[in-house]
Scaffold this active site. Sequence first.
Site, PDB file in Angstrom:
ATOM      1  N   ARG A  90      -8.180 -31.675 -20.787  1.00 27.92           N
ATOM      2  CA  ARG A  90      -7.667 -32.930 -21.326  1.00 27.92           C
ATOM      3  C   ARG A  90      -8.204 -34.077 -20.485  1.00 27.92           C
ATOM      4  O   ARG A  90      -7.759 -34.319 -19.384  1.00 27.92           O
ATOM      5  CB  ARG A  90      -6.133 -32.903 -21.324  1.00 27.92           C
ATOM      6  CG  ARG A  90      -5.512 -34.255 -21.606  1.00 27.92           C
ATOM      7  CD  ARG A  90      -4.022 -34.163 -21.862  1.00 27.92           C
ATOM      8  NE  ARG A  90      -3.265 -33.528 -20.801  1.00 27.92           N
ATOM      9  CZ  ARG A  90      -2.868 -34.113 -19.680  1.00 27.92           C
ATOM     10  NH1 ARG A  90      -3.215 -35.358 -19.428  1.00 27.92           N
ATOM     11  NH2 ARG A  90      -2.145 -33.460 -18.790  1.00 27.92           N
ATOM     12  N   HIS A 112      -1.711 -37.123 -21.055  1.00 26.20           N
ATOM     13  CA  HIS A 112      -1.012 -36.231 -21.984  1.00 26.20           C
ATOM     14  C   HIS A 112      -0.634 -37.001 -23.249  1.00 26.20           C
ATOM     15  O   HIS A 112      -0.888 -36.555 -24.366  1.00 26.20           O
ATOM     16  CB  HIS A 112       0.238 -35.666 -21.306  1.00 26.20           C
ATOM     17  CG  HIS A 112       1.094 -34.858 -22.219  1.00 26.20           C
ATOM     18  ND1 HIS A 112       0.717 -33.619 -22.682  1.00 26.20           N
ATOM     19  CD2 HIS A 112       2.311 -35.109 -22.767  1.00 26.20           C
ATOM     20  CE1 HIS A 112       1.662 -33.135 -23.474  1.00 26.20           C
ATOM     21  NE2 HIS A 112       2.631 -34.026 -23.540  1.00 26.20           N
ATOM     22  N   TYR A 120      -1.080 -37.141 -10.667  1.00 26.10           N
ATOM     23  CA  TYR A 120      -0.965 -35.707 -10.390  1.00 26.10           C
ATOM     24  C   TYR A 120      -2.291 -34.943 -10.422  1.00 26.10           C
ATOM     25  O   TYR A 120      -2.310 -33.751 -10.150  1.00 26.10           O
ATOM     26  CB  TYR A 120       0.028 -35.051 -11.363  1.00 26.10           C
ATOM     27  CG  TYR A 120      -0.285 -35.247 -12.839  1.00 26.10           C
ATOM     28  CD1 TYR A 120      -1.236 -34.474 -13.491  1.00 26.10           C
ATOM     29  CD2 TYR A 120       0.407 -36.195 -13.591  1.00 26.10           C
ATOM     30  CE1 TYR A 120      -1.511 -34.638 -14.828  1.00 26.10           C
ATOM     31  CE2 TYR A 120       0.143 -36.375 -14.941  1.00 26.10           C
ATOM     32  CZ  TYR A 120      -0.813 -35.590 -15.560  1.00 26.10           C
ATOM     33  OH  TYR A 120      -1.090 -35.760 -16.892  1.00 26.10           O
TER      34      TYR A 120
END
Length: 391
Positions: free
Chosen positions: A284, A288, A297
């Site tokens: 990805r 998200h 993160y």
Amino acid sequence: MTVESTAARKTTRRSSGAKRTTSSTAKKAQAPQQTEPELVQLLTPEGERIEHPEYDIDLSAEELRGLYRDMVLTRRFDAEATALQRQGELGLWASLLGQEAAQIGSGRALRDDDYVFPTYREHGVAWCRGVDPTNLLGMFRGVNNGGWDPNSNNFHLYTIVLGSQTLHATGYAMGITKDGADSAVIAYFGDGASSQGDVNESFVFSAVYNAPVVWFCQNNQWAISEPTEKQTRVPLYQRARGFGFPGIRVDGNDVLACLAVTRSALERARRGEGPTLIEAFTYRMAAHTTSDDPTRYRRDAEREAWEAKDPILRLKAYLEKTGQADAAFFEELEAESEALGKHVREVVRAMPNPDHMAMFDNVYADGHALVDEERAQYAAYQASFEGGEAE
């Protein structure tokens, strides 16, 4: 760092009561280093065509250009939707950036009579099924509950609840068998959803009833902010073995491999040989959803390593090296891409504004005192703004 580094990273744990050991003792107790399983790959990141003993595919130049066009236009639509959300035209958007090959490859493997059960990120599969891209945006704008008739394109409505669509897919596939049809079902979900109980229950039922369904897991390495190794101790495709059906890991950034593997799994389902789990190993590139900040993160170096595997760039390199697409093709596609972006902008901006009070409707069939109270409080809140509604 290799592309597989996210899945390969290990964390060492020591219980609170464990004693420290010397380095030599620790080395003896250390488990043997495991290597990542091989991917089914037909097109390298550099655009070199390779063969696979079990999965191969022979496509014409027109078909290859078609796959490239699908990926480019899907990415353009996705970029426009992201921009529209940032401009306040959509409430939320889940980008597919980086996952175009997994979706276009698998989507183009389907027959018209096959049925698709998506999550909320399968914009490329929707494109392959002929769903108007602008219909995908009504839900994210809050003006409808889906925007298309699932039976018109055999493409079910988007499912926001993680993994629940796999149960629907299982039941539909079982129904196909009872009807004596030879079509198949494909259900999409992510690596995060693979940990859901609904998905595992679907695996049980589909295996026991030998349902003609293909489970297509897009392992994009991150379930929001949780990496894959926080969810599983084995590669995801190996989970299929425990349920009694085959699993295969494919290079999710290789559109040719995704097409070949999915086509094979669908044909297996149609022959009455039951389900298959495909793990499309991809990444990805974006957040998200547009409410997420991936910089909190994950490292930039990780994304950069995956950018070198870009699914669109590798197919473009192959087309150019083999002379199967010329400059005129790419120029025309660029113009078509811009026209699509303009069309999407115009359609979305012409959509009505969401009815903020509609969220209180149909919560209960006969109404509810608490919902009535909440509706009144929210209406008073909206009326407190100049013009009668918050922007």
